[in-house]
Design a protein around this motif. Structure first.
Motif, PDB file in Angstrom:
ATOM      1  N   GLU A 152      -5.403 -52.504 -93.234  1.00  0.00           N
ATOM      2  CA  GLU A 152      -6.076 -53.526 -92.431  1.00  0.00           C
ATOM      3  C   GLU A 152      -5.528 -53.557 -91.011  1.00  0.00           C
ATOM      4  OE1 GLU A 152      -6.555 -58.410 -92.414  1.00  0.00           O
ATOM      5  OE2 GLU A 152      -6.042 -57.364 -94.284  1.00  0.00           O
ATOM      6  N   ARG A 153      -4.218 -53.472 -90.878  1.00  0.00           N
ATOM      7  CA  ARG A 153      -3.601 -53.512 -89.545  1.00  0.00           C
ATOM      8  C   ARG A 153      -3.917 -52.245 -88.756  1.00  0.00           C
ATOM      9  NH1 ARG A 153       2.352 -55.739 -91.499  1.00  0.00           N
ATOM     10  NH2 ARG A 153       1.709 -57.889 -91.941  1.00  0.00           N
ATOM     11  N   ASN A 154      -3.936 -51.110 -89.434  1.00  0.00           N
ATOM     12  CA  ASN A 154      -4.259 -49.867 -88.747  1.00  0.00           C
ATOM     13  C   ASN A 154      -5.685 -49.901 -88.206  1.00  0.00           C
ATOM     14  OD1 ASN A 154      -3.805 -46.852 -88.171  1.00  0.00           O
ATOM     15  ND2 ASN A 154      -5.582 -46.792 -89.523  1.00  0.00           N
ATOM     16  N   ALA A 155      -6.598 -50.546 -88.933  1.00  0.00           N
ATOM     17  CA  ALA A 155      -7.993 -50.620 -88.503  1.00  0.00           C
ATOM     18  C   ALA A 155      -8.144 -51.393 -87.198  1.00  0.00           C
ATOM     19  CB  ALA A 155      -8.841 -51.261 -89.598  1.00  0.00           C
ATOM     20  N   GLU A 156      -7.172 -52.244 -86.881  1.00  0.00           N
ATOM     21  CA  GLU A 156      -7.220 -53.031 -85.650  1.00  0.00           C
ATOM     22  C   GLU A 156      -6.662 -52.272 -84.452  1.00  0.00           C
ATOM     23  OE1 GLU A 156      -4.986 -56.465 -86.700  1.00  0.00           O
ATOM     24  OE2 GLU A 156      -6.531 -57.276 -88.048  1.00  0.00           O
ATOM     25  N   ARG A 157      -6.084 -51.085 -84.701  1.00  0.00           N
ATOM     26  CA  ARG A 157      -5.500 -50.299 -83.627  1.00  0.00           C
ATOM     27  C   ARG A 157      -6.563 -49.488 -82.900  1.00  0.00           C
ATOM     28  NH1 ARG A 157       0.102 -47.511 -85.662  1.00  0.00           N
ATOM     29  NH2 ARG A 157       1.355 -49.405 -85.803  1.00  0.00           N
ATOM     30  N   SER A 158      -6.149 -48.950 -81.757  1.00  0.00           N
ATOM     31  CA  SER A 158      -7.056 -48.087 -80.997  1.00  0.00           C
ATOM     32  C   SER A 158      -6.264 -46.929 -80.401  1.00  0.00           C
ATOM     33  CB  SER A 158      -7.743 -48.878 -79.874  1.00  0.00           C
ATOM     34  OG  SER A 158      -6.783 -49.407 -78.978  1.00  0.00           O
ATOM     35  N   GLY A 159      -6.982 -45.939 -79.881  1.00  0.00           N
ATOM     36  CA  GLY A 159      -6.328 -44.807 -79.227  1.00  0.00           C
ATOM     37  C   GLY A 159      -5.516 -43.969 -80.181  1.00  0.00           C
ATOM     38  N   THR A 160      -4.413 -43.392 -79.663  1.00  0.00           N
ATOM     39  CA  THR A 160      -3.604 -42.472 -80.459  1.00  0.00           C
ATOM     40  C   THR A 160      -2.826 -43.185 -81.556  1.00  0.00           C
ATOM     41  OG1 THR A 160      -1.743 -42.653 -78.908  1.00  0.00           O
ATOM     42  CG2 THR A 160      -3.337 -40.888 -78.516  1.00  0.00           C
ATOM     43  N   ARG A 161      -2.732 -44.511 -81.489  1.00  0.00           N
ATOM     44  CA  ARG A 161      -1.972 -45.242 -82.496  1.00  0.00           C
ATOM     45  C   ARG A 161      -2.766 -45.443 -83.795  1.00  0.00           C
ATOM     46  NH1 ARG A 161       2.548 -47.988 -80.133  1.00  0.00           N
ATOM     47  NH2 ARG A 161       3.173 -46.675 -78.383  1.00  0.00           N
ATOM     48  N   ARG A 162      -4.087 -45.278 -83.723  1.00  0.00           N
ATOM     49  CA  ARG A 162      -4.908 -45.486 -84.912  1.00  0.00           C
ATOM     50  C   ARG A 162      -5.016 -44.188 -85.700  1.00  0.00           C
ATOM     51  NH1 ARG A 162     -10.788 -48.531 -85.447  1.00  0.00           N
ATOM     52  NH2 ARG A 162     -11.036 -48.186 -87.688  1.00  0.00           N
ATOM     53  N   LEU A 163      -4.725 -44.268 -87.006  1.00  0.00           N
ATOM     54  CA  LEU A 163      -4.767 -43.112 -87.881  1.00  0.00           C
ATOM     55  C   LEU A 163      -5.943 -43.241 -88.857  1.00  0.00           C
ATOM     56  CD1 LEU A 163      -0.960 -42.945 -88.797  1.00  0.00           C
ATOM     57  CD2 LEU A 163      -2.122 -41.828 -86.885  1.00  0.00           C
ATOM     58  N   THR A 164      -6.263 -42.150 -89.516  1.00  0.00           N
ATOM     59  CA  THR A 164      -7.291 -42.217 -90.551  1.00  0.00           C
ATOM     60  C   THR A 164      -6.725 -42.951 -91.764  1.00  0.00           C
ATOM     61  OG1 THR A 164      -6.618 -40.141 -91.599  1.00  0.00           O
ATOM     62  CG2 THR A 164      -8.203 -40.004 -89.779  1.00  0.00           C
ATOM     63  N   ASP A 165      -7.614 -43.503 -92.591  1.00  0.00           N
ATOM     64  CA  ASP A 165      -7.154 -44.189 -93.800  1.00  0.00           C
ATOM     65  C   ASP A 165      -6.370 -43.245 -94.701  1.00  0.00           C
ATOM     66  OD1 ASP A 165      -8.366 -46.465 -92.904  1.00  0.00           O
ATOM     67  OD2 ASP A 165     -10.010 -46.456 -94.368  1.00  0.00           O
ATOM     68  N   GLU A 166      -6.798 -41.993 -94.754  1.00  0.00           N
ATOM     69  CA  GLU A 166      -6.111 -41.011 -95.603  1.00  0.00           C
ATOM     70  C   GLU A 166      -4.686 -40.771 -95.129  1.00  0.00           C
ATOM     71  OE1 GLU A 166      -9.080 -40.653 -94.261  1.00  0.00           O
ATOM     72  OE2 GLU A 166     -10.391 -40.691 -96.030  1.00  0.00           O
ATOM     73  N   GLU A 167      -4.519 -40.686 -93.799  1.00  0.00           N
ATOM     74  CA  GLU A 167      -3.180 -40.458 -93.245  1.00  0.00           C
ATOM     75  C   GLU A 167      -2.291 -41.677 -93.477  1.00  0.00           C
ATOM     76  OE1 GLU A 167      -0.221 -38.205 -91.074  1.00  0.00           O
ATOM     77  OE2 GLU A 167      -2.001 -37.772 -92.285  1.00  0.00           O
ATOM     78  N   VAL A 168      -2.850 -42.874 -93.302  1.00  0.00           N
ATOM     79  CA  VAL A 168      -2.080 -44.097 -93.540  1.00  0.00           C
ATOM     80  C   VAL A 168      -1.620 -44.153 -94.992  1.00  0.00           C
ATOM     81  CG1 VAL A 168      -2.219 -46.620 -93.645  1.00  0.00           C
ATOM     82  CG2 VAL A 168      -3.183 -45.402 -91.693  1.00  0.00           C
ATOM     83  N   ALA A 169      -2.515 -43.841 -95.917  1.00  0.00           N
ATOM     84  CA  ALA A 169      -2.160 -43.874 -97.337  1.00  0.00           C
ATOM     85  C   ALA A 169      -1.081 -42.840 -97.657  1.00  0.00           C
ATOM     86  CB  ALA A 169      -3.403 -43.623 -98.184  1.00  0.00           C
ATOM     87  N   ARG A 170      -1.190 -41.655 -97.034  1.00  0.00           N
ATOM     88  CA  ARG A 170      -0.188 -40.603 -97.280  1.00  0.00           C
ATOM     89  C   ARG A 170       1.181 -41.033 -96.782  1.00  0.00           C
ATOM     90  NH1 ARG A 170       2.344 -36.506 -94.876  1.00  0.00           N
ATOM     91  NH2 ARG A 170       1.443 -37.009 -92.831  1.00  0.00           N
ATOM     92  N   ILE A 171       1.223 -41.592 -95.570  1.00  0.00           N
ATOM     93  CA  ILE A 171       2.493 -42.045 -94.996  1.00  0.00           C
ATOM     94  C   ILE A 171       3.087 -43.170 -95.836  1.00  0.00           C
ATOM     95  CG2 ILE A 171       3.520 -43.215 -93.003  1.00  0.00           C
ATOM     96  CD1 ILE A 171       1.520 -41.682 -91.241  1.00  0.00           C
TER      97      ILE A 171
END
Length: 222
Positions: A160-179
Motif C-alpha cells: 500500500e505504501r509503495n503504491a503511493e510512491r512515484s519516480g524511481t522510488r516506486r517498485l513493482t508489486d512483484e519486486e516489493v513482495a520479493r524484497i
C-alpha cells in the motif's frame, strides 16, 4: 617536494581517510537507566521498500534533544544524476558499484558527524542473506558501535505504501513482495525487529527509543 596523491582503488575513486570507527557502546552501571534521547548514537534502520524507514528516521532525528543527522542511502545514491544506475532496470555491476560508493559516502559522513558529537540515523534496505555486502559493509564503514534495528511491517502494508510512491522510488508489486520475503530472514537473527503495521510514525519512533534503550543496556553482538 610535493606530497604523493592519495591511493585509489581499481574504480579510480580516491580513498578517503578511514577515520575512527564507532566503538561498541559500553553497558552503563546497573543502577543507571540509559536515555537514548540524550545519548550520541549511530543507528541503522533496516527495512524493505515501503516500511517507512525514511519517514520514521526523519521524525526520530528531528525530535531528539541532542543534535542528530538523518542519512538516507537512497538520497545519496540519487546524487548521481547523469548515469544513475537505477536498480529497477536490473541489478548489475553499475548499480552494485554505485550502491557501494553511496554506502561508503554515508559511512564517512556518519563518522564525521559522530566525531563532532552529532548522532546519526542511517536507513537502507539491507538483506540478511548478503552479510558481507549488507550489514557487514555498514559495520566496516561506520564501526561495531552501529546499532541496527529492523523495521518490518506486513506485506499488505508495504504494498500500500509503495503504491503511493512515484519516480524511481516506486517498485513493482512483484519486486516489493520479493524484497519483503527476503527481509523475513531477519527473524531469528538476534537483531531487534519492529512490526509497525499498525503504528503511526510518532509511535514507531517511540518504540525505536525503547528498543535503543535495551540495546544500550545490553549492547548487541552482530
Amino acid at each position: 617536494m610535493a606530497a604523493a596523491p592519495p591511493a585509489s582503488d581499481a574504480t579510480g575513486h580516491v580513498r578517503l581517510p578511514p577515520g575512527a570507527p564507532v566503538a561498541m557502546p559500553s553497558a552503563p552501571p546497573a543502577h543507571t537507566v540509559p536515555d537514548p534521547t540524550t545519548t550520541t548514537l549511530a543507528v541503522l534502520l533496516i527495512g524493505p521498500a515501503g516500511a517507512g524507514k525514511t519517514s520514521v528516521a526523519k521524525h526520530w532525528a528531528e525530535r531528539r534533544r541532542v543534535p542528530t543527522a538523518h542519512i538516507s542511502l537512497d538520497d545519496v545514491r540519487e546524487w548521481v544524476r547523469s548515469g544513475f544506475a537505477n536498480p529497477q532496470s536490473g541489478w548489475n555491476d553499475n548499480s552494485e558499484a554505485q550502491y557501494r560508493l553511496a554506502r561508503r559516502t554515508c559511512g564517512f559522513a556518519a563518522r564525521n558527524f559522530l566525531a563532532n558529537g552529532i548522532s546519526c540515523i542511517l536507513d537502507d534496505a539491507v538483506f540478511p542473506d548478503r552479510p558481507v555486502v549488507g550489514l557487514g559493509g555498514w559495520k566496516r564503514h561506520v564501526g561495531p558501535g552501529l546499532l541496527p534495528v529492523v523495521l518490518l511491517p506486513g506485506l499488505d502494508v508495504v504494498l500500500e505504501r509503495n503504491a503511493e510512491r512515484s519516480g524511481t522510488r516506486r517498485l513493482t508489486d512483484e519486486e516489493v513482495a520479493r524484497i519483503h520475503g527476503r527481509m523475513a530472514g531477519w527473524y531469528g537473527s538476534g537483531l531487534p525487529i519492529i512490526d509497525n503495521s499498525q503504528l503511526d510514525i510518532p509511535t514507531t519512533a517511540h518504540v525505536l527509543d525503547e528498543v535503543l534503550t535495551r540495546a544500550l543496556t545490553s549492547p548487541p553482538t552482530w
